[in-house]
Structures are given as structure tokens and as C-alpha cells.
Design a protein around this motif. Structure first.
Motif, PDB file in Angstrom:
ATOM      1  N   UNK A   5       0.870  -1.080   0.015  1.00  0.00           N
ATOM      2  CA  UNK A   5       0.087  -0.011  -0.009  1.00  0.00           C
ATOM      3  C   UNK A   5       0.788   1.221  -0.044  1.00  0.00           C
ATOM      4  N   UNK A   6       1.887   1.462   0.755  1.00  0.00           N
ATOM      5  CA  UNK A   6       3.047   2.423   0.794  1.00  0.00           C
ATOM      6  C   UNK A   6       3.507   2.460  -0.584  1.00  0.00           C
ATOM      7  N   UNK A   7       3.816   1.456  -1.255  1.00  0.00           N
ATOM      8  CA  UNK A   7       4.409   1.544  -2.575  1.00  0.00           C
ATOM      9  C   UNK A   7       3.410   2.095  -3.606  1.00  0.00           C
ATOM     10  N   UNK A   8       2.201   1.709  -3.408  1.00  0.00           N
ATOM     11  CA  UNK A   8       1.184   1.883  -4.352  1.00  0.00           C
ATOM     12  C   UNK A   8       0.901   3.529  -3.875  1.00  0.00           C
ATOM     13  N   UNK A   9       0.926   4.110  -2.873  1.00  0.00           N
ATOM     14  CA  UNK A   9       0.651   5.348  -2.607  1.00  0.00           C
ATOM     15  C   UNK A   9       1.584   6.260  -3.094  1.00  0.00           C
ATOM     16  N   UNK A  10       2.972   5.806  -3.108  1.00  0.00           N
ATOM     17  CA  UNK A  10       4.150   6.524  -3.661  1.00  0.00           C
ATOM     18  C   UNK A  10       3.791   6.483  -5.122  1.00  0.00           C
ATOM     19  N   UNK A  11       3.510   5.364  -5.896  1.00  0.00           N
ATOM     20  CA  UNK A  11       3.290   5.270  -7.345  1.00  0.00           C
ATOM     21  C   UNK A  11       2.294   6.206  -7.799  1.00  0.00           C
ATOM     22  N   UNK A  12       1.245   6.307  -6.872  1.00  0.00           N
ATOM     23  CA  UNK A  12       0.051   7.210  -7.135  1.00  0.00           C
ATOM     24  C   UNK A  12       0.595   8.578  -7.257  1.00  0.00           C
ATOM     25  N   UNK A  13       1.462   9.117  -5.985  1.00  0.00           N
ATOM     26  CA  UNK A  13       1.669  10.181  -6.045  1.00  0.00           C
ATOM     27  C   UNK A  13       2.636  10.629  -7.124  1.00  0.00           C
ATOM     28  N   UNK A  14       3.671   9.820  -7.694  1.00  0.00           N
ATOM     29  CA  UNK A  14       4.316   9.950  -8.740  1.00  0.00           C
ATOM     30  C   UNK A  14       3.669  10.129 -10.027  1.00  0.00           C
ATOM     31  N   UNK A  15       2.431   9.448 -10.269  1.00  0.00           N
ATOM     32  CA  UNK A  15       1.336   9.744 -11.395  1.00  0.00           C
ATOM     33  C   UNK A  15       0.901  10.819 -11.300  1.00  0.00           C
ATOM     34  N   UNK A  16       0.534  11.286 -10.128  1.00  0.00           N
ATOM     35  CA  UNK A  16      -0.306  12.619 -10.063  1.00  0.00           C
ATOM     36  C   UNK A  16       0.621  13.725 -10.302  1.00  0.00           C
ATOM     37  N   UNK A  17       2.011  13.714  -9.753  1.00  0.00           N
ATOM     38  CA  UNK A  17       2.746  14.610 -10.125  1.00  0.00           C
ATOM     39  C   UNK A  17       3.046  14.704 -11.655  1.00  0.00           C
ATOM     40  N   UNK A  18       3.503  13.705 -12.260  1.00  0.00           N
ATOM     41  CA  UNK A  18       3.778  13.559 -13.613  1.00  0.00           C
ATOM     42  C   UNK A  18       2.497  14.031 -14.400  1.00  0.00           C
ATOM     43  N   UNK A  19       1.252  13.946 -13.849  1.00  0.00           N
ATOM     44  CA  UNK A  19      -0.082  14.290 -14.680  1.00  0.00           C
ATOM     45  C   UNK A  19       0.099  15.874 -14.461  1.00  0.00           C
ATOM     46  N   UNK A  20       0.453  16.576 -13.518  1.00  0.00           N
ATOM     47  CA  UNK A  20       0.466  17.871 -13.154  1.00  0.00           C
ATOM     48  C   UNK A  20       1.678  18.434 -14.048  1.00  0.00           C
ATOM     49  N   UNK A  21       2.715  17.951 -14.104  1.00  0.00           N
ATOM     50  CA  UNK A  21       3.848  18.329 -15.072  1.00  0.00           C
ATOM     51  C   UNK A  21       3.351  18.474 -16.663  1.00  0.00           C
ATOM     52  N   UNK A  22       2.775  17.194 -17.026  1.00  0.00           N
ATOM     53  CA  UNK A  22       1.928  17.280 -18.306  1.00  0.00           C
ATOM     54  C   UNK A  22       0.988  18.251 -18.645  1.00  0.00           C
ATOM     55  N   UNK A  23       0.245  18.665 -17.345  1.00  0.00           N
ATOM     56  CA  UNK A  23      -0.848  19.589 -17.856  1.00  0.00           C
ATOM     57  C   UNK A  23      -0.245  21.116 -17.753  1.00  0.00           C
ATOM     58  N   UNK A  24       0.679  21.342 -16.914  1.00  0.00           N
ATOM     59  CA  UNK A  24       1.486  22.506 -16.949  1.00  0.00           C
ATOM     60  C   UNK A  24       2.147  22.764 -18.478  1.00  0.00           C
ATOM     61  N   UNK A  25       2.896  21.618 -18.861  1.00  0.00           N
ATOM     62  CA  UNK A  25       3.466  22.054 -20.186  1.00  0.00           C
ATOM     63  C   UNK A  25       2.652  21.961 -21.283  1.00  0.00           C
ATOM     64  N   UNK A  26       1.472  21.468 -21.219  1.00  0.00           N
ATOM     65  CA  UNK A  26       0.411  21.733 -21.997  1.00  0.00           C
ATOM     66  C   UNK A  26      -0.084  23.098 -22.073  1.00  0.00           C
ATOM     67  N   UNK A  27      -0.371  23.548 -20.702  1.00  0.00           N
ATOM     68  CA  UNK A  27      -0.623  24.919 -20.913  1.00  0.00           C
ATOM     69  C   UNK A  27       0.181  25.800 -21.310  1.00  0.00           C
ATOM     70  N   UNK A  28       1.522  26.034 -21.009  1.00  0.00           N
ATOM     71  CA  UNK A  28       2.647  26.720 -21.416  1.00  0.00           C
ATOM     72  C   UNK A  28       2.609  26.600 -23.076  1.00  0.00           C
ATOM     73  N   UNK A  29       2.608  25.335 -23.471  1.00  0.00           N
ATOM     74  CA  UNK A  29       2.480  25.354 -25.056  1.00  0.00           C
ATOM     75  C   UNK A  29       1.479  25.996 -25.660  1.00  0.00           C
ATOM     76  N   UNK A  30       0.393  26.011 -24.978  1.00  0.00           N
ATOM     77  CA  UNK A  30      -1.024  26.428 -25.470  1.00  0.00           C
ATOM     78  C   UNK A  30      -0.783  28.057 -25.396  1.00  0.00           C
TER      79      UNK A  30
END
Length: 67
Positions: A5-30
């Protein structure tokens, strides 16, 4: 099992962070794309004004000088 569960939470947090980074990059590109589009429109307008204005001034100068 708690370790998974801890590993899953870390992975989930990593995925959320990656999603935020992608959204920010898409916003800047737009934003950059919109800014370049505006600059292009201004440049085209300036070219049109010059293309229409310069011959008009030249014709009025030539006709004024001949009269």
C-alpha cells in the motif's frame, strides 16, 4: 501487505505529479502558441497597412509634384 500500500501510494503520488507536469507543459505550450498567433496577426496587419499606404502616398506625391 502494508508495504504494498505504501508503494502504491508512492506510485500514485508519482503519477499525479507526472500528470500535473504534463498539464503545466500543455498549458505553457498553448499560451506560447496563442502569443505567437497574436504576433503573427499584428505583423500581417502592419504589412497590409504598409502595402496599401506606401503606394497611396507615392501616387499622391507624384501627382502633386506633376501638377
Amino acid at each position: 501487505m502494508a508495504k504494498k500500500q505504501k508503494m502504491s501510494a508512492k506510485q500514485r503520488e508519482a503519477r499525479l505529479e507526472a500528470a500535473r507536469a504534463r498539464e503545466e507543459a500543455a498549458r505553457l505550450k498553448k499560451e506560447r502558441s496563442e502569443r505567437l498567433k497574436r504576433i503573427g496577426i499584428v505583423i500581417v496587419c502592419i504589412i497590409l497597412v504598409l502595402a496599401l499606404g506606401v503606394p497611396t502616398v507615392a501616387l499622391s506625391f507624384l501627382s502633386g509634384g506633376a501638377a
